[in-house]
Design an enzyme around this catalytic site. Structure first.
Site, short mmCIF file in Angstrom:
data_model
loop_
_atom_site.label_atom_id
_atom_site.label_comp_id
_atom_site.label_asym_id
_atom_site.label_seq_id
_atom_site.Cartn_x
_atom_site.Cartn_y
_atom_site.Cartn_z
N ASP A 171 0.86 -1.18 0.00
CA ASP A 171 0.00 0.00 0.00
C ASP A 171 0.90 1.23 0.00
O ASP A 171 2.10 1.13 0.26
CB ASP A 171 -0.89 -0.01 1.26
CG ASP A 171 -1.78 1.21 1.33
OD1 ASP A 171 -2.37 1.60 0.29
OD2 ASP A 171 -1.90 1.82 2.42
N SER A 172 0.29 2.39 -0.22
CA SER A 172 1.04 3.64 -0.15
C SER A 172 1.48 3.93 1.28
O SER A 172 2.32 4.79 1.49
CB SER A 172 0.16 4.79 -0.66
OG SER A 172 -1.06 4.79 0.05
N CYS A 216 -3.76 -1.08 -2.06
CA CYS A 216 -4.06 0.33 -2.28
C CYS A 216 -5.05 0.48 -3.45
O CYS A 216 -4.80 -0.02 -4.55
CB CYS A 216 -2.76 1.05 -2.62
SG CYS A 216 -2.95 2.79 -2.99
N GLU A 267 -5.45 9.46 9.89
CA GLU A 267 -4.07 9.36 10.38
C GLU A 267 -3.85 10.22 11.63
O GLU A 267 -2.95 9.94 12.42
CB GLU A 267 -3.07 9.70 9.27
CG GLU A 267 -3.20 8.67 8.15
CD GLU A 267 -1.97 8.50 7.29
OE1 GLU A 267 -1.06 9.31 7.38
OE2 GLU A 267 -1.96 7.53 6.50
N CYS A 296 -11.19 3.29 -0.50
CA CYS A 296 -9.87 3.75 -0.08
C CYS A 296 -9.52 2.99 1.20
O CYS A 296 -10.40 2.76 2.05
CB CYS A 296 -9.91 5.26 0.18
SG CYS A 296 -8.42 5.89 0.98
N HIS A 300 -8.19 3.69 3.92
CA HIS A 300 -8.38 4.29 5.25
C HIS A 300 -9.85 4.33 5.69
O HIS A 300 -10.13 4.45 6.87
CB HIS A 300 -7.86 5.74 5.24
CG HIS A 300 -6.37 5.84 5.24
ND1 HIS A 300 -5.60 5.31 4.23
CD2 HIS A 300 -5.51 6.41 6.12
CE1 HIS A 300 -4.33 5.57 4.50
NE2 HIS A 300 -4.25 6.23 5.63
N1 DGL Z 1 -3.98 3.79 0.04
C1 DGL Z 1 -4.64 4.83 -0.69
C2 DGL Z 1 -5.87 4.23 -1.42
O1 DGL Z 1 -6.43 3.24 -1.00
C3 DGL Z 1 -5.07 5.96 0.21
C4 DGL Z 1 -3.93 6.82 0.70
C5 DGL Z 1 -3.19 7.51 -0.42
O2 DGL Z 1 -3.71 8.47 -1.04
O3 DGL Z 1 -2.09 7.07 -0.71
O4 DGL Z 1 -6.25 4.73 -2.44
#
Ligand code: DGL
Length: 268
Positions: A10-11, A73, A152, A184, A186
């Site tokens: 993931d990011s 992600c 976060e 997403c 989060h």
């Molecule tokens: N992990 C990203 C997503 O699910 C969210 C956070 C980001 O913008 O990197 O799209």
């Protein structure tokens, strides 16, 4: 090969919502998790950048000899999945198709909302995949960029988050959606807040659950089930491990003791 780990990336830390579900549904499977903490967010970056970041991470995961890759992600799944699939010979699972299938299974009035990052919304990928499954479904999308920093900051049930959710969801709710995809990583962490604003008549879909199901199916089909009695999970990040550990403890049911640092640019 069978006892090799599943690579998940993931990011940042949000993909742990997907890792958590995989740990729950597939307790014998080991995991190598990579969170790109140095380059998060992906949601505001271009398609080309997200593809190049994702390909670097895939090279790192291959070095760890993973047997399958989960692109946890949503933004990376939206932009980079075809490139990743063509780069590797192992199975690759993204989060968009599982989320889209769940939305199709749940909606009754065929009006589905999708909330996601700017990148995922711009890609139109959720709408494309949902419509490929069922062309009768109307899809309404909304980018919710403020949700990631609010999560976060730990403001999961705060009045600020309710206010922001109110503004973001207003239009989607006015279209009469009965299903809302949390597109997403989060957003499952503010599920309760989103549900409160959306009301009980809107069903929330978290692709994490369906992604773990899809992974299980692929592992069975490829006959690569682990025979380990206790799985071993390893975590890596491209930036400070401290911030990752702090946020991870609010997502995973256990504390993470060791987090490795990776200079991910060297996989370019
Ligand atoms: N992990 C990203 C997503 O699910 C969210 C956070 C980001 O913008 O990197 O799209």
């Amino acid at each position: 090969m069978n006892n090799a780990p599943i690579g998940i990336f993931d990011s940042g830390v949000g993909g742990l919502t997907v890792a958590r579900e995989i740990m729950r549904q597939l307790p014998n499977e080991s995991i190598v998790y990579f969170g790109d903490m140095a380059r998060v967010p992906y949601g505001s970056k271009s398609k080309e950048t997200v593809i190049s970041f994702s390909e670097q991470i895939v090279r790192f995961l291959q070095e760890k000899e993973v047997k399958a890759i989960v692109v946890a992600c949503n933004t990376a799944s939206a932009f980079a999945l075809p490139d990743i699939v063509s780069d590797v010979t192992i199975p690759v699972v993204g989060v968009i198709e599982p989320g889209a299938k769940a939305a199709d299974a749940i909606t009754k009035n065929k009006k589905v909302g999708v909330i996601a990052t700017e990148g995922t919304v711009r890609s139109g990928m959720y709408a494309k995949v949902i419509k490929a499954i069922n062309p009768e479904i109307q899809v309404f999308q909304k980018a919710c960029p403020l949700f990631v920093p609010l999560v976060e900051e730990g403001l999961l049930y705060d009045s600020i988050t309710i206010e922001v959710a109110d503004r973001y969801l207003h239009d989607l709710l006015s279209y009469g959606i009965d299903t809302l995809v949390l597109g997403c990583t989060h957003y499952p962490l503010i599920r309760r807040t989103i549900q409160k604003v959306a009301g009980e008549n809107v069903s929330l879909v978290s692709p994490a659950y369906e992604t773990a199901k899809e992974l299980e199916k692929i592992i069975n089909e490829n006959n690569i089930n682990s025979s380990l009695e206790s799985a071993v999970h390893r975590f890596y990040v491209s930036d400070s491990a401290d911030r990752f550990k702090k946020l991870a403890s609010s997502i995973l049911p256990c504390d993470i003791e060791e987090v490795g640092h990776v200079n991910i640019e060297q996989y370019g």
